[in-house]
Design a protein around this motif. Sequence first.
Motif: not given
Length: 268
Positions: A123-133
């Motif tokens: 959806v065009g959003c930067p990756l956040d691999s560890d999901g920490d925001g």
Amino acid sequence: MKKSTTGLLLGSALVVGLSGCASSASTDTSSNADKAWYQHPFVCGVAGGLIGGGIGYGTSGESDEDTGAAVGATLGTVAGALLCAEPNKEPAVASPVDSDGDGVYDENDQCPGTPAGVAVDAVGCPLDSDGDGVPDFQDQCPGTPAGVKVNALGCEADLVLRDVNFEFDSATLTPQAEQVLLGVAEPLRNNSNVGVVIEGHTDSTGSAEYNKKLSQERAASVARFLASQGIDPSRMRAVGYGEEQPIASNETDAGRAENRRVELGEWQ
């Protein structure tokens, strides 16, 4: 006036009159409803019919005047209407737009304005691999365990800058330290709204006063290097704590090595 002369004059009128209508229509890109009255296919058809009928009448013999007039009127009507008709236009198809060049078209992009070169999701959003925001391209601590609260740098607490060392008894960065700091600088440039505090620490060798001064100089040296890599100095605060905050025993070589360190934290 002879019929041939009449036909010639009417034919000239047809060519001139309908050519004017056609040229006006061809240069007009508006709809039929917006055209001048004389440019509409109906008007051109009527004019063509009248002129064509005259041509047919003027060029036919006495025995077939009616037939000639009828044929001429029909041909003139068709010719006039066609000359003034709105040309067929292919509907304009808008090309998809990707304003930030991340590979996701604007209509589907939930994070428009992503910086160039940043990896994004579907959806065009930067990756956040560890999901920490904190997106990967801004994260100083990638791989944070799930559910752990982090600061704006993406770290649980102040980050110890491993291998950021100095020449013996000085604040001069080693070449290896500069390479480490290059990796620190990139996320800081991308995370431009966050202020950072750079903390210098020493072991207990030497006087406390000397160690505090040395740690301050080392923290300032790190700040200067980061500034040379495009980090705004106003975003950085250098603080020297000397030997005040050890994280290991100063009774062993290994412990003293751990205590000689530089930390990076969020400046709130």
